[in-house]
Scaffold this active site. Structure first.
Site, PDB file in Angstrom:
ATOM      1  N   LYS A 193     100.451  86.600  -8.561  1.00 16.83           N
ATOM      2  CA  LYS A 193     100.655  85.942  -9.994  1.00 16.83           C
ATOM      3  C   LYS A 193      99.717  84.827 -10.030  1.00 16.83           C
ATOM      4  CE  LYS A 193     102.248  82.835 -12.139  1.00 16.83           C
ATOM      5  NZ  LYS A 193     101.403  82.264 -13.092  1.00 16.83           N
ATOM      6  N   GLY A 246      98.628  75.578  -4.844  1.00 17.97           N
ATOM      7  CA  GLY A 246      98.827  74.817  -6.220  1.00 17.97           C
ATOM      8  C   GLY A 246      99.250  73.307  -5.949  1.00 17.97           C
ATOM      9  N   SER A 247      99.874  72.961  -6.952  1.00 23.73           N
ATOM     10  CA  SER A 247     100.320  71.373  -6.795  1.00 23.73           C
ATOM     11  C   SER A 247     101.491  71.101  -5.889  1.00 23.73           C
ATOM     12  CB  SER A 247     100.909  70.798  -8.177  1.00 23.73           C
ATOM     13  OG  SER A 247     101.867  71.670  -8.659  1.00 23.73           O
ATOM     14  N   THR A 248     101.569  70.059  -5.507  1.00 21.33           N
ATOM     15  CA  THR A 248     102.788  69.775  -4.479  1.00 21.33           C
ATOM     16  C   THR A 248     104.139  69.856  -5.078  1.00 21.33           C
ATOM     17  OG1 THR A 248     101.071  67.993  -3.562  1.00 21.33           O
ATOM     18  CG2 THR A 248     103.428  67.654  -3.013  1.00 21.33           C
ATOM     19  N   GLU A 249     104.091  69.359  -6.459  1.00 22.49           N
ATOM     20  CA  GLU A 249     105.413  69.554  -7.099  1.00 22.49           C
ATOM     21  C   GLU A 249     105.775  70.981  -7.142  1.00 22.49           C
ATOM     22  OE1 GLU A 249     104.270  68.468 -10.984  1.00 22.49           O
ATOM     23  OE2 GLU A 249     106.134  68.346 -11.881  1.00 22.49           O
ATOM     24  N   GLY A 251     104.815  73.402  -5.157  1.00 23.48           N
ATOM     25  CA  GLY A 251     105.163  73.760  -4.047  1.00 23.48           C
ATOM     26  C   GLY A 251     106.548  73.518  -3.284  1.00 23.48           C
ATOM     27  N   GLU A 268      99.470  75.704   0.176  1.00 25.11           N
ATOM     28  CA  GLU A 268      98.377  74.833   0.239  1.00 25.11           C
ATOM     29  C   GLU A 268      98.235  73.832  -1.011  1.00 25.11           C
ATOM     30  OE1 GLU A 268      95.060  77.929   2.359  1.00 25.11           O
ATOM     31  OE2 GLU A 268      95.507  78.075  -0.027  1.00 25.11           O
ATOM     32  N   CYS A 302      90.809  70.739  -4.493  1.00 27.85           N
ATOM     33  CA  CYS A 302      91.832  70.072  -3.627  1.00 27.85           C
ATOM     34  C   CYS A 302      91.040  69.212  -2.565  1.00 27.85           C
ATOM     35  CB  CYS A 302      92.850  71.303  -2.978  1.00 27.85           C
ATOM     36  SG  CYS A 302      91.812  72.417  -2.143  1.00 27.85           S
ATOM     37  N   GLU A 399      96.788  62.383  -7.528  1.00 26.19           N
ATOM     38  CA  GLU A 399      95.632  63.543  -7.750  1.00 26.19           C
ATOM     39  C   GLU A 399      95.416  63.447  -9.341  1.00 26.19           C
ATOM     40  OE1 GLU A 399      96.576  67.642  -6.974  1.00 26.19           O
ATOM     41  OE2 GLU A 399      94.582  67.764  -6.006  1.00 26.19           O
TER      42      GLU A 399
HETATM   43  P1  NAD Z   1     100.395  74.397 -10.322  1.00 26.49           P
HETATM   44  O1  NAD Z   1     101.108  74.102  -9.011  1.00 26.49           O
HETATM   45  O2  NAD Z   1     100.826  73.881 -11.706  1.00 26.49           O
HETATM   46  O3  NAD Z   1     100.189  76.026 -10.481  1.00 26.49           O
HETATM   47  C1  NAD Z   1      99.927  76.943  -9.520  1.00 26.49           C
HETATM   48  C2  NAD Z   1     100.609  78.281  -9.618  1.00 26.49           C
HETATM   49  O4  NAD Z   1     102.095  78.126  -9.578  1.00 26.49           O
HETATM   50  C3  NAD Z   1     100.020  78.922 -11.007  1.00 26.49           C
HETATM   51  O5  NAD Z   1      99.995  80.316 -10.851  1.00 26.49           O
HETATM   52  C4  NAD Z   1     101.479  78.549 -11.717  1.00 26.49           C
HETATM   53  O6  NAD Z   1     101.726  79.340 -13.021  1.00 26.49           O
HETATM   54  C5  NAD Z   1     102.697  78.801 -10.854  1.00 26.49           C
HETATM   55  N1  NAD Z   1     103.914  77.996 -10.819  1.00 26.49           N
HETATM   56  C6  NAD Z   1     104.111  77.003 -11.834  1.00 26.49           C
HETATM   57  N2  NAD Z   1     105.503  76.756 -11.747  1.00 26.49           N
HETATM   58  C7  NAD Z   1     105.993  77.599 -10.986  1.00 26.49           C
HETATM   59  C8  NAD Z   1     107.160  77.775 -10.429  1.00 26.49           C
HETATM   60  N3  NAD Z   1     108.297  76.995 -10.956  1.00 26.49           N
HETATM   61  N4  NAD Z   1     107.556  78.789  -9.544  1.00 26.49           N
HETATM   62  C9  NAD Z   1     106.470  79.486  -9.344  1.00 26.49           C
HETATM   63  N5  NAD Z   1     105.408  79.565  -9.582  1.00 26.49           N
HETATM   64  C10 NAD Z   1     105.049  78.522 -10.527  1.00 26.49           C
HETATM   65  O7  NAD Z   1      98.856  74.064  -9.986  1.00 26.49           O
HETATM   66  P2  NAD Z   1      97.509  74.432 -10.864  1.00 26.49           P
HETATM   67  O8  NAD Z   1      97.648  73.186 -11.983  1.00 26.49           O
HETATM   68  O9  NAD Z   1      97.424  75.636 -11.113  1.00 26.49           O
HETATM   69  O10 NAD Z   1      96.434  73.981  -9.755  1.00 26.49           O
HETATM   70  C11 NAD Z   1      96.062  72.551  -9.318  1.00 26.49           C
HETATM   71  C12 NAD Z   1      96.782  72.231  -8.001  1.00 26.49           C
HETATM   72  O11 NAD Z   1      96.365  72.944  -7.016  1.00 26.49           O
HETATM   73  C13 NAD Z   1      96.205  70.888  -7.641  1.00 26.49           C
HETATM   74  O12 NAD Z   1      97.189  69.925  -7.149  1.00 26.49           O
HETATM   75  C14 NAD Z   1      95.442  71.360  -6.499  1.00 26.49           C
HETATM   76  O13 NAD Z   1      95.023  70.203  -5.500  1.00 26.49           O
HETATM   77  C15 NAD Z   1      96.011  72.424  -5.971  1.00 26.49           C
HETATM   78  N6  NAD Z   1      95.158  73.185  -5.089  1.00 26.49           N
HETATM   79  C16 NAD Z   1      95.118  73.258  -3.556  1.00 26.49           C
HETATM   80  C17 NAD Z   1      94.131  74.018  -2.819  1.00 26.49           C
HETATM   81  C18 NAD Z   1      94.397  74.118  -1.455  1.00 26.49           C
HETATM   82  O14 NAD Z   1      93.870  74.858  -0.868  1.00 26.49           O
HETATM   83  N7  NAD Z   1      95.204  73.084  -0.814  1.00 26.49           N
HETATM   84  C19 NAD Z   1      93.079  74.735  -3.579  1.00 26.49           C
HETATM   85  C20 NAD Z   1      93.148  74.693  -4.981  1.00 26.49           C
HETATM   86  C21 NAD Z   1      93.947  74.115  -5.496  1.00 26.49           C
END
Ligand code: NAD
Length: 430
Positions: A193, A246-249, A251, A268, A302, A399
Protein backbone atom coordinates in the site's frame (compact mmCIF):
# COMPACT_ATOMS: atom_id res chain seq x y z
CA UNK A 1 11.15 19.31 -19.46
CA UNK A 2 7.82 19.21 -21.25
CA UNK A 3 5.68 16.09 -21.23
CA UNK A 4 6.48 15.66 -24.93
CA UNK A 5 10.12 15.16 -23.96
CA UNK A 6 9.38 12.27 -21.59
CA UNK A 7 10.58 8.80 -22.55
CA UNK A 8 8.05 6.61 -24.38
CA UNK A 9 7.86 4.23 -21.41
CA UNK A 10 6.96 7.07 -19.04
CA UNK A 11 4.51 8.78 -21.39
CA UNK A 12 2.70 5.48 -21.96
CA UNK A 13 2.71 4.60 -18.24
CA UNK A 14 1.26 7.98 -17.22
CA UNK A 15 -1.54 7.76 -19.79
CA UNK A 16 -2.77 4.33 -18.71
CA UNK A 17 -5.64 3.73 -16.30
CA UNK A 18 -4.22 2.18 -13.15
CA UNK A 19 -6.40 0.19 -10.81
CA UNK A 20 -5.49 -2.12 -7.97
CA UNK A 21 -2.70 -4.45 -9.17
CA UNK A 22 -3.91 -7.87 -8.03
CA UNK A 23 -2.64 -11.24 -9.27
CA UNK A 24 -0.93 -9.65 -12.25
CA UNK A 25 -3.68 -7.42 -13.58
CA UNK A 26 -5.23 -4.03 -12.91
CA UNK A 27 -8.62 -4.39 -11.22
CA UNK A 28 -10.78 -1.38 -11.92
CA UNK A 29 -14.13 -2.68 -10.61
CA UNK A 30 -15.58 -1.15 -7.46
CA UNK A 31 -12.86 1.45 -6.96
CA UNK A 32 -13.39 4.20 -4.38
CA UNK A 33 -13.03 6.81 -7.13
CA UNK A 34 -9.90 8.05 -8.80
CA UNK A 35 -6.94 9.97 -7.50
CA UNK A 36 -5.22 12.72 -9.47
CA UNK A 37 -1.49 12.22 -9.07
CA UNK A 38 0.00 15.71 -8.93
CA UNK A 39 3.43 16.89 -10.02
CA UNK A 40 4.40 18.96 -6.95
CA UNK A 41 6.57 21.25 -9.08
CA UNK A 42 3.65 22.39 -11.25
CA UNK A 43 0.58 21.32 -9.22
CA UNK A 44 -0.70 19.70 -12.42
CA UNK A 45 -2.20 16.21 -12.63
CA UNK A 46 0.19 13.82 -14.39
CA UNK A 47 -1.79 10.59 -14.00
CA UNK A 48 -4.96 9.07 -12.64
CA UNK A 49 -4.90 6.13 -10.27
CA UNK A 50 -7.86 4.17 -8.94
CA UNK A 51 -8.37 4.27 -5.18
CA UNK A 52 -8.63 0.79 -3.71
CA UNK A 53 -11.11 -0.05 -0.95
CA UNK A 54 -11.04 -2.60 1.88
CA UNK A 55 -12.55 -5.06 -0.64
CA UNK A 56 -9.51 -4.64 -2.91
CA UNK A 57 -7.22 -5.24 0.05
CA UNK A 58 -9.21 -8.43 0.73
CA UNK A 59 -8.75 -9.63 -2.84
CA UNK A 60 -5.07 -8.71 -2.88
CA UNK A 61 -4.47 -10.61 0.37
CA UNK A 62 -6.34 -13.62 -1.06
CA UNK A 63 -4.12 -13.49 -4.18
CA UNK A 64 -1.00 -13.27 -2.03
CA UNK A 65 -2.13 -16.23 0.13
CA UNK A 66 -2.83 -18.29 -2.99
CA UNK A 67 0.60 -17.47 -4.42
CA UNK A 68 2.24 -18.63 -1.17
CA UNK A 69 1.36 -22.21 -1.99
CA UNK A 70 1.57 -21.96 -5.78
CA UNK A 71 4.56 -22.26 -8.15
CA UNK A 72 6.38 -19.62 -6.08
CA UNK A 73 6.58 -22.01 -3.10
CA UNK A 74 8.17 -24.72 -5.23
CA UNK A 75 11.04 -22.62 -6.56
CA UNK A 76 14.50 -23.47 -5.27
CA UNK A 77 16.52 -20.71 -3.61
CA UNK A 78 18.69 -20.59 -6.74
CA UNK A 79 15.62 -20.07 -8.92
CA UNK A 80 14.46 -17.21 -6.70
CA UNK A 81 17.94 -15.67 -6.92
CA UNK A 82 17.82 -15.80 -10.71
CA UNK A 83 14.41 -14.15 -10.83
CA UNK A 84 15.57 -11.40 -8.52
CA UNK A 85 18.66 -10.78 -10.64
CA UNK A 86 16.51 -10.63 -13.76
CA UNK A 87 14.21 -8.16 -11.99
CA UNK A 88 17.24 -6.00 -11.07
CA UNK A 89 18.42 -6.01 -14.69
CA UNK A 90 14.99 -5.08 -15.99
CA UNK A 91 14.85 -2.19 -13.54
CA UNK A 92 18.27 -0.94 -14.64
CA UNK A 93 17.16 -1.07 -18.25
CA UNK A 94 14.31 1.32 -17.24
CA UNK A 95 16.59 3.79 -15.42
CA UNK A 96 15.34 6.75 -17.44
CA UNK A 97 11.71 5.93 -16.67
CA UNK A 98 12.53 5.51 -12.96
CA UNK A 99 14.18 8.93 -12.90
CA UNK A 100 11.26 10.62 -14.64
CA UNK A 101 8.61 8.97 -12.47
CA UNK A 102 10.52 9.69 -9.24
CA UNK A 103 10.97 13.36 -10.18
CA UNK A 104 7.38 13.87 -11.34
CA UNK A 105 5.71 11.83 -8.60
CA UNK A 106 7.73 13.10 -5.63
CA UNK A 107 9.36 16.32 -6.82
CA UNK A 108 12.92 15.25 -6.08
CA UNK A 109 15.83 16.83 -7.97
CA UNK A 110 16.88 15.05 -11.17
CA UNK A 111 20.24 13.85 -9.76
CA UNK A 112 18.49 12.09 -6.87
CA UNK A 113 15.88 10.66 -9.22
CA UNK A 114 18.74 9.20 -11.23
CA UNK A 115 19.84 7.21 -8.20
CA UNK A 116 16.55 5.32 -7.87
CA UNK A 117 16.98 2.52 -10.42
CA UNK A 118 20.53 1.77 -9.23
CA UNK A 119 19.33 1.85 -5.58
CA UNK A 120 16.66 -0.75 -6.41
CA UNK A 121 19.07 -2.96 -8.35
CA UNK A 122 21.70 -2.91 -5.59
CA UNK A 123 19.17 -3.93 -2.94
CA UNK A 124 17.67 -6.67 -5.11
CA UNK A 125 21.12 -8.11 -5.80
CA UNK A 126 22.08 -7.94 -2.13
CA UNK A 127 18.93 -9.81 -1.07
CA UNK A 128 19.20 -12.19 -4.04
CA UNK A 129 22.31 -13.56 -2.34
CA UNK A 130 20.37 -14.38 0.82
CA UNK A 131 17.96 -16.94 -0.67
CA UNK A 132 20.38 -19.82 -0.03
CA UNK A 133 21.73 -18.57 3.28
CA UNK A 134 18.68 -18.50 5.50
CA UNK A 135 19.24 -21.67 7.48
CA UNK A 136 18.01 -23.20 10.70
CA UNK A 137 20.11 -24.68 13.49
CA UNK A 138 20.76 -28.06 15.04
CA UNK A 139 20.27 -27.93 18.80
CA UNK A 140 22.03 -30.16 21.33
CA UNK A 141 18.92 -31.12 23.28
CA UNK A 142 18.80 -33.00 26.56
CA UNK A 143 15.01 -33.05 26.79
CA UNK A 144 13.22 -36.15 28.17
CA UNK A 145 16.41 -37.34 29.83
CA UNK A 146 18.06 -37.96 26.42
CA UNK A 147 21.65 -37.21 25.49
CA UNK A 148 22.32 -34.87 22.49
CA UNK A 149 23.40 -37.87 20.35
CA UNK A 150 20.11 -39.63 21.11
CA UNK A 151 17.77 -36.79 20.14
CA UNK A 152 17.98 -34.90 16.88
CA UNK A 153 16.55 -31.40 17.38
CA UNK A 154 16.61 -28.76 14.67
CA UNK A 155 14.90 -25.62 13.47
CA UNK A 156 13.68 -24.94 9.92
CA UNK A 157 13.23 -21.38 8.66
CA UNK A 158 10.01 -20.93 6.71
CA UNK A 159 8.48 -17.89 4.97
CA UNK A 160 6.49 -15.76 7.42
CA UNK A 161 3.70 -15.71 4.84
CA UNK A 162 1.85 -12.70 3.47
CA UNK A 163 3.49 -9.37 4.20
CA UNK A 164 1.51 -6.13 4.19
CA UNK A 165 3.88 -3.30 3.29
CA UNK A 166 2.87 0.31 3.90
CA UNK A 167 5.23 2.97 2.56
CA UNK A 168 5.65 6.76 2.71
CA UNK A 169 6.01 9.15 -0.24
CA UNK A 170 9.42 10.62 0.46
CA UNK A 171 11.66 8.29 -1.60
CA UNK A 172 9.52 6.44 -4.12
CA UNK A 173 11.08 3.22 -5.48
CA UNK A 174 13.60 3.16 -2.61
CA UNK A 175 11.04 2.78 0.17
CA UNK A 176 9.19 0.11 -1.79
CA UNK A 177 12.22 -1.95 -2.85
CA UNK A 178 13.38 -2.17 0.77
CA UNK A 179 10.16 -4.07 1.47
CA UNK A 180 9.94 -6.13 -1.71
CA UNK A 181 13.51 -7.41 -1.90
CA UNK A 182 13.54 -9.28 1.45
CA UNK A 183 10.02 -10.62 0.76
CA UNK A 184 11.25 -12.19 -2.49
CA UNK A 185 14.44 -13.54 -0.92
CA UNK A 186 12.53 -15.31 1.86
CA UNK A 187 9.77 -16.78 -0.32
CA UNK A 188 7.03 -14.63 1.20
CA UNK A 189 4.39 -12.74 -0.78
CA UNK A 190 3.39 -9.11 -0.56
CA UNK A 191 0.54 -6.62 -0.66
CA UNK A 192 1.97 -3.11 -0.98
CA UNK A 193 0.00 0.00 0.00
CA UNK A 194 2.10 2.90 -1.27
CA UNK A 195 1.54 6.47 -0.08
CA UNK A 196 -1.34 8.07 -1.96
CA UNK A 197 0.77 11.22 -2.58
CA UNK A 198 3.31 9.26 -4.69
CA UNK A 199 1.78 5.95 -5.76
CA UNK A 200 3.31 5.45 -9.22
CA UNK A 201 6.61 3.83 -8.23
CA UNK A 202 4.89 0.96 -6.42
CA UNK A 203 2.61 0.29 -9.39
CA UNK A 204 5.52 0.28 -11.82
CA UNK A 205 7.57 -2.03 -9.59
CA UNK A 206 4.59 -4.40 -9.40
CA UNK A 207 4.23 -4.54 -13.17
CA UNK A 208 7.95 -5.05 -13.75
CA UNK A 209 8.09 -7.90 -11.22
CA UNK A 210 5.60 -9.81 -13.36
CA UNK A 211 7.55 -8.95 -16.51
CA UNK A 212 10.72 -10.31 -14.85
CA UNK A 213 8.95 -13.65 -14.35
CA UNK A 214 7.94 -13.37 -10.70
CA UNK A 215 4.65 -15.30 -10.53
CA UNK A 216 1.35 -13.43 -10.40
CA UNK A 217 0.04 -12.82 -6.90
CA UNK A 218 3.50 -12.69 -5.32
CA UNK A 219 3.56 -8.87 -5.48
CA UNK A 220 0.24 -7.00 -5.34
CA UNK A 221 -0.31 -3.26 -5.05
CA UNK A 222 -3.38 -1.48 -3.71
CA UNK A 223 -3.23 2.30 -3.91
CA UNK A 224 -5.65 3.79 -1.42
CA UNK A 225 -6.07 6.18 1.45
CA UNK A 226 -4.16 5.39 4.61
CA UNK A 227 -7.22 5.28 6.86
CA UNK A 228 -9.06 3.03 4.37
CA UNK A 229 -6.72 0.69 2.47
CA UNK A 230 -3.76 1.07 4.88
CA UNK A 231 -5.91 0.42 7.95
CA UNK A 232 -7.59 -2.57 6.26
CA UNK A 233 -4.21 -4.09 5.42
CA UNK A 234 -2.77 -3.55 8.90
CA UNK A 235 -5.79 -5.22 10.52
CA UNK A 236 -6.31 -8.02 7.96
CA UNK A 237 -6.36 -11.52 9.48
CA UNK A 238 -4.79 -12.97 6.31
CA UNK A 239 -1.66 -10.85 6.72
CA UNK A 240 1.14 -12.39 8.79
CA UNK A 241 3.45 -9.41 9.04
CA UNK A 242 3.22 -5.65 8.54
CA UNK A 243 6.31 -3.77 7.42
CA UNK A 244 5.63 -0.07 7.87
CA UNK A 245 7.69 3.04 7.13
CA UNK A 246 6.12 6.38 7.96
CA UNK A 247 5.27 8.71 10.80
CA UNK A 248 5.45 7.78 14.46
CA UNK A 249 1.79 8.70 14.85
CA UNK A 250 0.61 6.22 12.20
CA UNK A 251 3.13 3.65 13.49
CA UNK A 252 1.19 3.59 16.78
CA UNK A 253 -2.08 2.92 14.89
CA UNK A 254 -0.41 0.10 12.95
CA UNK A 255 0.74 -1.58 16.17
CA UNK A 256 -2.80 -1.53 17.54
CA UNK A 257 -4.36 -2.75 14.29
CA UNK A 258 -1.86 -5.61 14.07
CA UNK A 259 -2.74 -6.93 17.52
CA UNK A 260 -5.90 -8.77 16.30
CA UNK A 261 -4.05 -11.78 14.89
CA UNK A 262 -0.72 -10.99 16.62
CA UNK A 263 1.04 -10.05 13.39
CA UNK A 264 4.74 -9.50 13.39
CA UNK A 265 5.41 -5.79 12.89
CA UNK A 266 8.41 -3.74 11.87
CA UNK A 267 8.22 0.04 12.15
CA UNK A 268 10.63 2.57 10.63
CA UNK A 269 9.47 5.92 11.96
CA UNK A 270 10.28 9.62 12.11
CA UNK A 271 13.55 11.35 12.98
CA UNK A 272 15.05 14.57 14.34
CA UNK A 273 18.76 13.97 14.08
CA UNK A 274 21.55 16.15 15.45
CA UNK A 275 24.68 17.39 13.69
CA UNK A 276 27.48 18.72 15.91
CA UNK A 277 30.24 21.09 14.72
CA UNK A 278 33.28 21.45 17.01
CA UNK A 279 35.65 24.44 16.87
CA UNK A 280 38.46 22.47 15.19
CA UNK A 281 36.25 21.31 12.29
CA UNK A 282 37.22 22.12 8.70
CA UNK A 283 34.35 24.54 8.09
CA UNK A 284 34.77 24.39 4.32
CA UNK A 285 33.55 20.80 4.60
CA UNK A 286 31.39 21.01 7.70
CA UNK A 287 29.12 23.80 6.42
CA UNK A 288 27.99 22.18 3.15
CA UNK A 289 27.91 18.82 4.97
CA UNK A 290 25.53 20.16 7.61
CA UNK A 291 23.57 22.01 4.91
CA UNK A 292 22.93 18.96 2.76
CA UNK A 293 22.16 16.84 5.85
CA UNK A 294 19.24 19.22 6.40
CA UNK A 295 18.20 20.20 2.85
CA UNK A 296 18.64 17.02 0.81
CA UNK A 297 15.32 15.87 -0.63
CA UNK A 298 13.86 19.13 0.76
CA UNK A 299 14.46 17.75 4.26
CA UNK A 300 11.75 15.12 3.67
CA UNK A 301 13.96 12.50 4.99
CA UNK A 302 13.93 10.36 8.13
CA UNK A 303 17.70 10.86 8.54
CA UNK A 304 17.43 14.65 8.11
CA UNK A 305 20.00 16.49 10.25
CA UNK A 306 17.55 19.16 11.34
CA UNK A 307 19.11 20.07 14.72
CA UNK A 308 22.51 21.71 14.38
CA UNK A 309 24.76 22.24 17.42
CA UNK A 310 27.73 24.56 16.86
CA UNK A 311 30.53 25.55 19.24
CA UNK A 312 30.19 29.24 20.12
CA UNK A 313 33.73 30.02 18.86
CA UNK A 314 32.70 29.16 15.29
CA UNK A 315 28.98 29.93 15.56
CA UNK A 316 29.10 33.21 13.64
CA UNK A 317 31.21 31.75 10.84
CA UNK A 318 28.95 28.69 10.57
CA UNK A 319 25.76 30.75 10.66
CA UNK A 320 26.97 33.07 7.92
CA UNK A 321 28.42 30.24 5.82
CA UNK A 322 25.31 28.09 6.17
CA UNK A 323 23.00 30.97 5.22
CA UNK A 324 25.12 31.65 2.14
CA UNK A 325 25.16 27.95 1.26
CA UNK A 326 21.36 27.75 1.65
CA UNK A 327 20.84 30.77 -0.64
CA UNK A 328 23.25 29.35 -3.24
CA UNK A 329 21.24 26.15 -3.83
CA UNK A 330 19.19 26.37 -7.04
CA UNK A 331 15.52 25.79 -6.19
CA UNK A 332 13.05 24.72 -8.87
CA UNK A 333 11.46 21.77 -10.69
CA UNK A 334 13.54 18.59 -10.62
CA UNK A 335 12.97 18.16 -14.35
CA UNK A 336 15.34 21.11 -14.84
CA UNK A 337 18.47 19.17 -14.19
CA UNK A 338 20.58 21.84 -12.48
CA UNK A 339 18.10 22.42 -9.64
CA UNK A 340 19.24 20.96 -6.34
CA UNK A 341 16.15 21.67 -4.23
CA UNK A 342 12.72 20.69 -5.50
CA UNK A 343 9.21 21.29 -4.19
CA UNK A 344 7.84 19.60 -1.09
CA UNK A 345 5.31 16.88 -1.76
CA UNK A 346 1.95 18.64 -1.41
CA UNK A 347 0.04 21.77 -0.49
CA UNK A 348 -0.80 20.08 2.80
CA UNK A 349 2.85 19.41 3.61
CA UNK A 350 3.80 22.96 2.62
CA UNK A 351 1.11 24.22 5.02
CA UNK A 352 2.50 22.05 7.84
CA UNK A 353 6.00 23.40 7.23
CA UNK A 354 4.71 26.97 7.19
CA UNK A 355 3.17 26.32 10.60
CA UNK A 356 6.68 25.48 11.86
CA UNK A 357 8.14 28.60 10.23
CA UNK A 358 5.55 30.75 12.01
CA UNK A 359 6.22 29.03 15.32
CA UNK A 360 9.97 29.66 14.93
CA UNK A 361 9.37 33.38 14.49
CA UNK A 362 6.89 33.52 17.36
CA UNK A 363 9.32 31.68 19.64
CA UNK A 364 12.16 34.07 18.82
CA UNK A 365 14.37 32.22 16.30
CA UNK A 366 16.12 34.36 13.64
CA UNK A 367 15.74 33.32 9.98
CA UNK A 368 19.14 33.79 8.28
CA UNK A 369 17.96 32.28 4.98
CA UNK A 370 14.56 31.24 3.62
CA UNK A 371 11.65 31.30 6.06
CA UNK A 372 8.88 31.88 3.48
CA UNK A 373 7.38 29.89 0.62
CA UNK A 374 8.29 30.93 -2.92
CA UNK A 375 5.70 32.92 -4.82
CA UNK A 376 5.42 30.66 -7.85
CA UNK A 377 3.44 27.58 -8.91
CA UNK A 378 4.56 24.43 -7.13
CA UNK A 379 5.02 23.71 -3.44
CA UNK A 380 8.36 25.41 -2.96
CA UNK A 381 9.91 26.23 0.42
CA UNK A 382 13.51 27.43 0.08
CA UNK A 383 16.31 26.09 2.32
CA UNK A 384 15.79 27.77 5.67
CA UNK A 385 18.33 28.41 8.44
CA UNK A 386 17.30 29.48 11.95
CA UNK A 387 19.81 30.77 14.47
CA UNK A 388 19.21 31.59 18.13
CA UNK A 389 17.20 28.42 18.72
CA UNK A 390 16.60 26.80 22.09
CA UNK A 391 15.64 23.30 23.18
CA UNK A 392 12.00 24.19 23.86
CA UNK A 393 11.18 25.47 20.36
CA UNK A 394 8.88 23.43 18.13
CA UNK A 395 11.42 23.60 15.26
CA UNK A 396 13.89 21.87 17.58
CA UNK A 397 11.55 19.32 19.15
CA UNK A 398 9.30 18.14 16.32
CA UNK A 399 9.97 16.49 12.97
CA UNK A 400 9.35 19.14 10.29
CA UNK A 401 10.00 17.07 7.17
CA UNK A 402 10.99 20.22 5.28
CA UNK A 403 14.24 22.02 4.31
CA UNK A 404 14.70 23.67 7.70
CA UNK A 405 17.66 23.57 10.07
CA UNK A 406 17.57 24.93 13.64
CA UNK A 407 20.92 26.03 15.06
CA UNK A 408 21.88 26.03 18.75
CA UNK A 409 25.28 26.73 20.29
CA UNK A 410 27.39 25.13 23.01
CA UNK A 411 30.43 26.30 24.96
CA UNK A 412 33.40 24.41 26.40
CA UNK A 413 31.14 21.74 27.83
CA UNK A 414 32.28 18.19 28.27
CA UNK A 415 31.26 15.64 25.68
CA UNK A 416 28.68 14.12 28.03
CA UNK A 417 26.79 17.42 28.19
CA UNK A 418 26.88 17.92 24.43
CA UNK A 419 25.79 14.32 23.86
CA UNK A 420 22.92 14.75 26.34
CA UNK A 421 21.65 17.77 24.39
CA UNK A 422 22.09 16.00 21.04
CA UNK A 423 20.22 12.95 22.35
CA UNK A 424 17.41 14.96 23.92
CA UNK A 425 14.65 13.88 21.53
CA UNK A 426 11.82 11.36 21.47
CA UNK A 427 12.92 10.18 18.01
CA UNK A 428 15.49 7.57 17.09
CA UNK A 429 18.77 9.08 15.86
CA UNK A 430 20.85 8.68 12.77
P1 NAD B 1 2.48 8.70 7.14
O1 NAD B 1 2.68 7.96 8.41
O2 NAD B 1 1.47 9.78 7.09
O3 NAD B 1 2.07 7.68 5.98
C1 NAD B 1 2.84 6.53 5.70
C2 NAD B 1 1.94 5.49 5.08
O4 NAD B 1 0.97 5.09 6.03
C3 NAD B 1 1.18 5.99 3.86
O5 NAD B 1 1.12 4.96 2.91
C4 NAD B 1 -0.20 6.27 4.43
O6 NAD B 1 -1.24 6.19 3.48
C5 NAD B 1 -0.32 5.16 5.46
N1 NAD B 1 -1.31 5.40 6.51
C6 NAD B 1 -1.79 6.59 6.97
N2 NAD B 1 -2.71 6.38 7.92
C7 NAD B 1 -2.81 5.04 8.10
C8 NAD B 1 -3.59 4.20 8.96
N3 NAD B 1 -4.46 4.70 9.83
N4 NAD B 1 -3.41 2.87 8.88
C9 NAD B 1 -2.52 2.34 8.01
N5 NAD B 1 -1.78 3.08 7.15
C10 NAD B 1 -1.92 4.41 7.20
O7 NAD B 1 3.92 9.21 6.71
P2 NAD B 1 4.32 10.05 5.42
O8 NAD B 1 3.87 11.45 5.63
O9 NAD B 1 3.91 9.34 4.17
O10 NAD B 1 5.92 9.96 5.49
C11 NAD B 1 6.66 10.76 6.30
C12 NAD B 1 7.09 10.02 7.56
O11 NAD B 1 7.79 8.83 7.23
C13 NAD B 1 8.07 10.84 8.37
O12 NAD B 1 7.73 10.79 9.73
C14 NAD B 1 9.41 10.14 8.12
O13 NAD B 1 10.37 10.34 9.12
C15 NAD B 1 9.00 8.72 8.00
N6 NAD B 1 10.03 7.92 7.29
C16 NAD B 1 10.80 7.07 8.02
C17 NAD B 1 11.80 6.33 7.39
C18 NAD B 1 12.65 5.35 8.17
O14 NAD B 1 13.31 4.53 7.54
N7 NAD B 1 12.68 5.42 9.49
C19 NAD B 1 12.01 6.48 6.02
C20 NAD B 1 11.21 7.37 5.32
C21 NAD B 1 10.21 8.08 5.97
Amino acid sequence: MSEAALSTHTAEFLKRRHGAWIAGRHETDGLDGELDVLDPASERAIAKVGLGSAAHVDRAVAAARKALSGPWARLTPDERTRLMLRYAELIESRAEQFTEIAVLDNGMPWALGQSTAAFCAVFLRYYAGWTSKIAGQTLPSTAHGKRPDELFAYTVREPIGVVGAITPWNYPFGMEILKIAPVLATGCTLVLKPAEQAPLAGLLLGELALEAGIPEGVFNVVVGLGEVAGAALAAHPGVDKVAFTGSTEVGRLILKAAAGNLKKVSLELGGKSPVVIFPDADLAQAIPGAGMAAFMLQGQNCVCGSRLFVHEKVADAVAEGLAQFARSLPVGPGMEKTNMIGPVISAEQRGRIEGFLQSAEQQGARALAGGKRLDRPGYFIPPTVYAGCSADMRVVREEIFGPVVAMQTFGDDDLETIARRANDTVYGLS
